[in-house]
Structures are given as structure tokens and as C-alpha cells.
Design an enzyme around this catalytic site. Structure first.
Site, PDB file in Angstrom:
ATOM      1  N   ASP A  62       0.827  -0.811   0.081  1.00 13.91           N
ATOM      2  CA  ASP A  62      -0.295   0.073  -0.319  1.00 13.91           C
ATOM      3  C   ASP A  62       0.779   1.409   0.135  1.00 13.91           C
ATOM      4  O   ASP A  62       2.058   1.415   0.725  1.00 13.91           O
ATOM      5  CB  ASP A  62      -0.877   0.201   1.143  1.00 13.91           C
ATOM      6  CG  ASP A  62      -1.735   0.542   1.210  1.00 13.91           C
ATOM      7  OD1 ASP A  62      -1.435   2.434   0.659  1.00 13.91           O
ATOM      8  OD2 ASP A  62      -3.527   0.889   2.234  1.00 13.91           O
ATOM      9  N   TYR A 154      -9.563  15.897  -4.133  1.00 12.12           N
ATOM     10  CA  TYR A 154      -9.025  15.206  -5.466  1.00 12.12           C
ATOM     11  C   TYR A 154      -7.853  16.085  -5.881  1.00 12.12           C
ATOM     12  O   TYR A 154      -7.244  16.061  -6.876  1.00 12.12           O
ATOM     13  CB  TYR A 154      -9.596  14.458  -6.736  1.00 12.12           C
ATOM     14  CG  TYR A 154      -9.153  14.071  -7.598  1.00 12.12           C
ATOM     15  CD1 TYR A 154      -8.669  11.965  -7.146  1.00 12.12           C
ATOM     16  CD2 TYR A 154      -9.027  14.171  -9.004  1.00 12.12           C
ATOM     17  CE1 TYR A 154      -7.580  12.037  -8.161  1.00 12.12           C
ATOM     18  CE2 TYR A 154      -8.346  13.000  -9.807  1.00 12.12           C
ATOM     19  CZ  TYR A 154      -7.388  12.093  -9.306  1.00 12.12           C
ATOM     20  OH  TYR A 154      -7.749  11.759 -10.021  1.00 12.12           O
ATOM     21  N   LYS A 158      -3.431  16.291  -6.494  1.00 10.76           N
ATOM     22  CA  LYS A 158      -3.320  16.375  -7.703  1.00 10.76           C
ATOM     23  C   LYS A 158      -2.704  16.937  -7.987  1.00 10.76           C
ATOM     24  O   LYS A 158      -1.746  17.059  -8.494  1.00 10.76           O
ATOM     25  CB  LYS A 158      -3.754  16.475  -8.808  1.00 10.76           C
ATOM     26  CG  LYS A 158      -4.825  14.467  -9.331  1.00 10.76           C
ATOM     27  CD  LYS A 158      -3.932  13.743  -9.033  1.00 10.76           C
ATOM     28  CE  LYS A 158      -4.136  11.951  -9.072  1.00 10.76           C
ATOM     29  NZ  LYS A 158      -3.397  10.930  -9.043  1.00 10.76           N
TER      30      LYS A 158
HETATM   31  N1  LIG Z   1      -8.521   7.647 -15.196  1.00  6.54           N
HETATM   32  C1  LIG Z   1      -8.551   9.187 -15.588  1.00  6.54           C
HETATM   33  O1  LIG Z   1      -9.331   9.395 -16.111  1.00  6.54           O
HETATM   34  C2  LIG Z   1      -7.699   9.963 -14.706  1.00  6.54           C
HETATM   35  C3  LIG Z   1      -7.449  10.839 -14.857  1.00  6.54           C
HETATM   36  C4  LIG Z   1      -6.007  11.177 -14.776  1.00  6.54           C
HETATM   37  C5  LIG Z   1      -5.233  10.801 -13.352  1.00  6.54           C
HETATM   38  N2  LIG Z   1      -5.278  10.049 -13.069  1.00  6.54           N
HETATM   39  C6  LIG Z   1      -4.598   8.552 -12.276  1.00  6.54           C
HETATM   40  O2  LIG Z   1      -4.550   8.050 -13.313  1.00  6.54           O
HETATM   41  C7  LIG Z   1      -3.412   6.787 -12.338  1.00  6.54           C
HETATM   42  C8  LIG Z   1      -4.139   5.467 -12.089  1.00  6.54           C
HETATM   43  O3  LIG Z   1      -5.145   5.472 -12.173  1.00  6.54           O
HETATM   44  P1  LIG Z   1      -5.979   4.387 -13.546  1.00  6.54           P
HETATM   45  O4  LIG Z   1      -6.789   5.296 -14.524  1.00  6.54           O
HETATM   46  O5  LIG Z   1      -5.274   3.370 -14.226  1.00  6.54           O
HETATM   47  O6  LIG Z   1      -7.091   3.761 -12.632  1.00  6.54           O
HETATM   48  P2  LIG Z   1      -7.216   2.224 -11.885  1.00  6.54           P
HETATM   49  O7  LIG Z   1      -7.826   2.120 -10.949  1.00  6.54           O
HETATM   50  O8  LIG Z   1      -7.334   1.940 -13.564  1.00  6.54           O
HETATM   51  O9  LIG Z   1      -5.381   1.988 -11.284  1.00  6.54           O
HETATM   52  C9  LIG Z   1      -5.480   2.456 -10.684  1.00  6.54           C
HETATM   53  C10 LIG Z   1      -4.673   0.707  -9.411  1.00  6.54           C
HETATM   54  O10 LIG Z   1      -3.856   1.377  -8.399  1.00  6.54           O
HETATM   55  C11 LIG Z   1      -4.272   0.975  -7.235  1.00  6.54           C
HETATM   56  N3  LIG Z   1      -3.660   1.347  -6.077  1.00  6.54           N
HETATM   57  C12 LIG Z   1      -5.150   2.111  -5.030  1.00  6.54           C
HETATM   58  N4  LIG Z   1      -4.830   2.386  -4.285  1.00  6.54           N
HETATM   59  C13 LIG Z   1      -3.348   2.085  -4.340  1.00  6.54           C
HETATM   60  C14 LIG Z   1      -2.572   2.102  -2.675  1.00  6.54           C
HETATM   61  N5  LIG Z   1      -3.416   2.777  -1.954  1.00  6.54           N
HETATM   62  N6  LIG Z   1      -1.528   1.181  -3.132  1.00  6.54           N
HETATM   63  C15 LIG Z   1      -1.447   0.686  -3.888  1.00  6.54           C
HETATM   64  N7  LIG Z   1      -1.871   0.531  -5.170  1.00  6.54           N
HETATM   65  C16 LIG Z   1      -3.397   1.191  -5.037  1.00  6.54           C
HETATM   66  C17 LIG Z   1      -5.386   0.317  -7.731  1.00  6.54           C
HETATM   67  O11 LIG Z   1      -5.385  -1.000  -6.849  1.00  6.54           O
HETATM   68  C18 LIG Z   1      -5.212  -0.530  -8.989  1.00  6.54           C
HETATM   69  O12 LIG Z   1      -4.751  -1.085  -9.733  1.00  6.54           O
HETATM   70  C19 LIG Z   1      -4.295   7.456 -10.783  1.00  6.54           C
HETATM   71  O13 LIG Z   1      -3.279   8.147  -9.592  1.00  6.54           O
HETATM   72  C20 LIG Z   1      -5.387   8.706 -11.150  1.00  6.54           C
HETATM   73  O14 LIG Z   1      -5.296   9.333 -10.409  1.00  6.54           O
HETATM   74  C21 LIG Z   1      -7.245   9.307 -13.947  1.00  6.54           C
END
Ligand SMILES: NC(=O)c1ccc[n+]([C@@H]2O[C@H](COP(=O)([O-])OP(=O)(O)OC[C@H]3O[C@@H](n4cnc5c(N)ncnc54)[C@H](O)[C@@H]3O)[C@@H](O)[C@H]2O)c1
Length: 255
Positions: A62, A154, A158
Site C-alpha cells: 500500500d 482530489y 493532484k
Molecule cells: N482514468 C482517469 O481518467 C484519470 C485521470 C487523471 C488522473 N488519473 C490518475 O491516473 C492514475 C492511475 O489511475 P487509472 O485510471 O489507471 O486507475 P486504475 O484504478 O485502473 O489503476 C489504479 C491502480 O492503483 C491501485 N491502488 C489504489 N490504491 C492503492 C494503494 N493505496 N497502494 C497501492 N496501489 C493502489 C489500484 O488497485 C489500481 O490497480 C491515478 O493516480 C489516477 O488518479 C486517472
């Protein structure tokens, strides 16, 4: 940096943007340490990477937990002998229906994962990269660049990642390059869950014209890694392309 033969530790590496980036790094010959809280997806990912000939391992950790994170870095060195790339990418969104209607613990969790998890990753990677150099890429969001009334915590987390990146870049120099990607709405399980939550909470989300592919985000991450001139860069990715977010300058005195 030439990716072939290098070792990358990817947080949130078994889903969405993290997993897509892992695939693209593997295609260029990187060794992978995937870190995530999701054991099942981790086991599946490692199996598929290994069967395709990539040296890959999964560690359940984590990003909020210092002891687990230390163990993950130690395990990376023990398995692969080095750490060249850290992708601080794990993240969660804030549960709906929104700021004052969720418990304090819930928004604290967002700050802990999305901001302090990234700080901790940088903190632990720096001493390990000092000798051989390395690249750190942090994932922020467009929510950190513009005000997001629907999700202020959030957005604050960020924005913190963006400012952390700009600030770290000043003293990390060219030997350890720190950069940051700010995705717009990207087609991943996180985004799809967010849409479902907003709908269930009766919120009408602004219409999404086009979701960005996770590959488009991963391409920016790979560019940060491969181009040795890129340090302290924050890049926002929209459906229409990639844009640099400049560090804020000192304000002018008010008249
Ligand atoms: N998808 C979007 O639209 C979007 C937009 C802007 C930013 N983001 C950012 O991109 C990054 C990846 O997100 P994604 O969209 O691929 O989501 P996703 O949910 O597919 O992947 C995120 C991963 O992080 C893991 N995770 C969550 N909490 C955790 C913790 N405490 N310790 C270890 N692992 C943990 C989850 O299990 C998951 O596998 C994130 O930081 C998210 O905020 C995503």
C-alpha cells in the site's frame, strides 16, 4: 535513458494507466516490479508478463504504508539489482456524493494515497538513484491543473503532486529526473467507476466528448524516461494532444 535492461517500479501497476505503461516498458526490454494492493490482478499480470518473456514480479504493498513501501524497494533491488525508473502512479478518486457529504476519513484517504503516496515514493527512491541516476514519473491529473468543484480534495491532492514535481526538480538536477503526467479523462477502470458513482449519486457529470486511451498517457511517460533533456516537466494530456504546464512564477505586487 535507454530502457532495455533497466528496472522499473510501477505503483498501481496492475490496472489502467500503470499496466499499459508496464506493457510498453516491457516491449522495450525493461524489468518490471509491479506494486499494488490488488493481489489477484498482480498475480495475473506477472503471469502474463513472464509468459511473454519479461522479467517481472509483483509485490502487494500500500503506497500509504512506509514499511510496505520500504520492503517493495528492497525487494526490487534484491530481485533485479537496481532501480532506474519509478512510476508513482497509484491513485484513487473521492467517493461521491462529494466534499461535505463524505466522512473525513474518506477524503483523508485520497490525500494519503494520491499525494502522500507519491511523496513517499520519491523520498525512498532518491537515495537509491543517487549513484546511478534515474527517472521518476509522477501521475497527477488535469484535476490538479484546473479547479474541480465536484471533487476539491482530489484536485488538491493532484495539484500537490504537480507542485511537488516542480519543486523536486530544482534540487534533483539532471541525474535524477522528476517529471509528471496529468491525464484528462482516460479510459480505465477508475474512470468508469467514477462515472457509475456520479450517476448513482444523482450528479450529472459534464459530458465527456472523448476518453483518452491509456496508451496516450503511457507514451508521455515513456518520453519522460527516454529523453534525457526532460526534467521538471509537467505535461497535461487532453484528447487533442499534450501540453506543458509551466511552474508558477512569483506574483507581481498589487498596486
Ligand atoms: N482514468 C482517469 O481518467 C484519470 C485521470 C487523471 C488522473 N488519473 C490518475 O491516473 C492514475 C492511475 O489511475 P487509472 O485510471 O489507471 O486507475 P486504475 O484504478 O485502473 O489503476 C489504479 C491502480 O492503483 C491501485 N491502488 C489504489 N490504491 C492503492 C494503494 N493505496 N497502494 C497501492 N496501489 C493502489 C489500484 O488497485 C489500481 O490497480 C491515478 O493516480 C489516477 O488518479 C486517472
Amino acid at each position: 535513458m535507454v530502457i532495455n535492461g533497466k528496472t522499473a517500479l510501477i505503483t498501481g501497476g496492475v490496472s489502467g494507466i500503470g499496466k499499459t505503461t508496464a506493457k510498453m516498458l516491457a516491449a522495450k526490454g525493461a524489468n518490471l516490479m509491479l506494486l499494488d494492493v490488488n493481489q489477484q490482478l498482480g498475480d495475473e499480470a506477472v503471469k502474463s508478463f513472464q509468459s511473454a518473456g519479461t522479467r517481472a514480479a509483483f509485490i502487494r504493498a500500500d503506497v500509504r504504508d512506509e514499511a510496505e513501501m520500504r520492503r517493495a524497494f528492497e525487494e526490487t533491488l534484491a530481485r533485479f539489482g537496481r532501480l532506474d525508473i519509478l512510476f508513482n502512479n497509484a491513485g484513487i478518486s473521492t467517493p461521491q456524493p462529494g466534499f461535505t457529504r463524505i466522512a473525513v476519513e474518506q477524503w483523508k484517504r485520497v490525500l494519503d494515497v494520491d499525494l502522500l503516496g507519491v511523496v513517499l515514493g520519491c523520498y525512498l527512491a532518491f537515495p537509491l538513484m543517487r549513484e546511478n541516476g534515474g527517472v521518476i514519473v509522477n501521475t497527477a491529473s488535469m484535476a490538479g491543473v484546473y479547479p474541480i468543484p465536484g471533487d476539491p480534495v482530489y484536485a488538491a491532492a493532484k495539484a500537490g503532486v504537480i507542485h511537488l514535481t516542480h519543486s523536486l526538480a530544482y534540487w534533483s538536477g539532471k541525474r535524477i529526473r522528476v517529471n509528471c503526467v496529468c491525464p484528462g479523462q482516460t479510459d480505465t477502470p477508475l474512470a468508469r467507476q467514477q462515472f457509475r458513482d456520479e450517476k448513482a449519486a444523482g450528479r450529472i457529470a459534464p459530458p465527456v466528448r472523448k476518453l483518452i486511451s491509456p496508451e496516450a498517457i503511457a507514451e508521455v511517460v515513456l518520453q519522460f524516461i527516454e529523453d534525457d533533456s526532460l526534467a521538471g516537466q509537467v505535461v497535461e494530456v487532453r484528447p487533442s494532444g499534450a501540453f506543458t504546464v509551466e511552474a508558477r512564477r512569483a506574483p507581481k505586487k498589487r498596486e
